[in-house]
Design an enzyme around this catalytic site. Structure first.
Site, short mmCIF file in Angstrom:
data_model
loop_
_atom_site.label_atom_id
_atom_site.label_comp_id
_atom_site.label_asym_id
_atom_site.label_seq_id
_atom_site.Cartn_x
_atom_site.Cartn_y
_atom_site.Cartn_z
N SER A 94 0.80 -1.33 -0.28
CA SER A 94 0.07 0.42 -0.01
C SER A 94 0.78 1.09 0.54
CB SER A 94 -1.07 0.16 1.02
OG SER A 94 -0.06 0.03 2.23
N LYS A 95 2.46 1.05 0.15
CA LYS A 95 2.87 1.85 0.34
C LYS A 95 3.44 2.96 -1.18
CE LYS A 95 3.74 1.95 5.14
NZ LYS A 95 3.07 3.06 6.01
N ASP A 96 2.92 2.48 -1.87
CA ASP A 96 3.23 2.65 -3.84
C ASP A 96 2.46 3.99 -3.51
OD1 ASP A 96 4.33 0.27 -3.86
OD2 ASP A 96 3.16 0.10 -5.61
#
Length: 411
Positions: A94-96
């Site tokens: 999710s850090k993308d």
């Protein structure tokens, strides 16, 4: 020249006219069936993909991840437990989303210029760094990541493959100048070219990215029908941004914190005091948070989490409330991860495992018929040498067999 199929069908229709109306209807049906038949590659006028099928670079693959029903958890609780499959982002987590959002915001402010020796700096437990390194490479920036030395080594290896400079430092308190976040800030100050320090823990654009992006995706995917959102907190960005958006759409949506062993955030939400029993003097094994779960759990209030705490939650002593916390022991995280791969074929990381433990507890508390949404933040591939190492886990005294029943997670 007339198409041979059209000529043949015209002949059939002419003959049918002489035979009667019933035969004409049959031939008209055949004509329409022929038109609706999918074309083969040889029949297609062009085999080239349309522009809507082409993503312009890896950054356009970020987001729009599916929301999947976790069948084993849903079937056994009577609730719909849904997981946002963030591990399907191109950087694997999710850090993308925040990597792309924060970099593009810095570009708009004129703080970053591609292909000009500009460097992106960040202190991270790994996943944010991997996403930043990927986006930096795609956009023409250098990347320097500082991370605690006790994180899984495969995270450093991934960062290096993306061309990032990786600096591993001993774990220590945030008040120590040697803390990984403080070292990253210092490296940015020392850089002679353009430098951008992301500061994911305190940068409120972190939560804003999820407010503008992840939250609306979830709401659209459930078509406005959900009862609870469950998520852990590292920086606090995901839970703060998503919770804020969901509660603006429907104030009755309840938001729950999944908190790993040793973190004080659940106690802060439930009782107003930042404290964890495992942090008592003489019992702590490591400096940051006494847990093997990587990427979530803190004993300090970040700006992102503070915004969540002040605007979307109220204190709740174990009841449903609009915001209560569920502490998840390491042993439960390890066994939930094994349960998910055995029952659903889902190979997830440690933060996803604690989210699912908390989601099951919330589902049991709310009762059958409710919809509970959580996030599968990353896959197990970047946890192979620690969380997914049976040898490492048994060495810490953890059972690495999937439990026989979900009831074992309800204690």
């Amino acid at each position: 020249m007339a198409d041979s199929r059209t000529t043949t069908l015209y002949a059939l229709l002419t003959a049918a006219a002489a035979a009667g109306a019933a035969s004409t209807v049959v031939c008209w049906h055949l004509l329409n069936k022929s038109k609706s038949k999918p074309k083969s590659k040889s029949e297609s006028s062009s085999n080239k993909p349309t522009s809507s099928q082409i993503s312009h670079g890896v950054t356009e693959l970020i987001g729009n991840t599916p929301l999947i029903r976790i069948n084993s958890l849903s079937d056994r609780t009577g609730c719909e437990i849904l997981g946002k499959a963030e591990f399907l982002n191109p950087g694997g987590s999710s850090k993308d989303r925040i990597a792309l959002y924060l970099i593009e915001q810095a570009e708009l402010r004129g703080e970053l210029h591609p292909n000009a020796n500009n460097c992106i700096f960040e202190g991270t437990s790994g996943s944010t760094g991997i996403s930043l390194a990927m986006v930096a490479r795609a956009k023409g920036y250098l990347c320097h990541i500082v991370m605690p030395s006790d994180q899984a080594v495969e995270k450093s290896q991934l960062l290096q493959r993306y061309g990032a400079t990786v600096e591993r430092v001993p774990p220590c308190s945030i008040v120590d100048k040697g803390h990984f976040v403080n070292v990253a800030r210092q490296r940015a100050a020392e850089h002679t070219g353009g430098a951008y320090f992301v500061d994911q823990f305190e940068n409120l654009l972190n939560a804003q990215a999820h407010y503008e992006w992840t939250g609306p995706e979830i709401w659209a995917q459930v078509r406005g029908r959900m009862d609870a959102f469950v998520h852990g907190s590292g920086t606090g960005g995901t839970i703060a941004g998503v919770a804020r958006y969901l509660k603006e759409q429907n104030p009755r949506v309840r938001c729950y914190l999944a908190d790993p062993q040793g973190s004080g955030l659940a106690n802060k939400v439930n009782h107003g005091v930042m404290f964890a029993d495992s942090e008592r003097e003489g019992t702590r094994r490591r400096q940051q948070v006494d847990t093997l779960v990587e990427g979530v759990g803190l004993n300090r209030m970040t700006r992102n989490f503070a915004r969540l705490f002040s605007t979307t939650t109220r204190r709740s002593k174990g009841g449903p409330g609009s915001g209560s916390g569920s502490g998840v022991a390491d042993a439960d995280a390890v066994r939930m991860a094994r349960w998910l791969v055995a029952e659903d074929g889902l190979f997830v990381g440690s933060s996803a495992a604690i989210n699912c433990v908390a989601a099951v507890r919330v589902a049991k508390m709310l009762g059958p018929g409710h919809t509970v949404v959580t996030v599968l933040a990353d896959g197990g591939q970047r946890h192979l040498t620690k969380f997914w190492s049976d040898e490492a886990m048994t060495g810490l005294g953890h059972d690495v067999q999937a439990p026989a029943s979900l009831d074992e997670f309800l204690g």
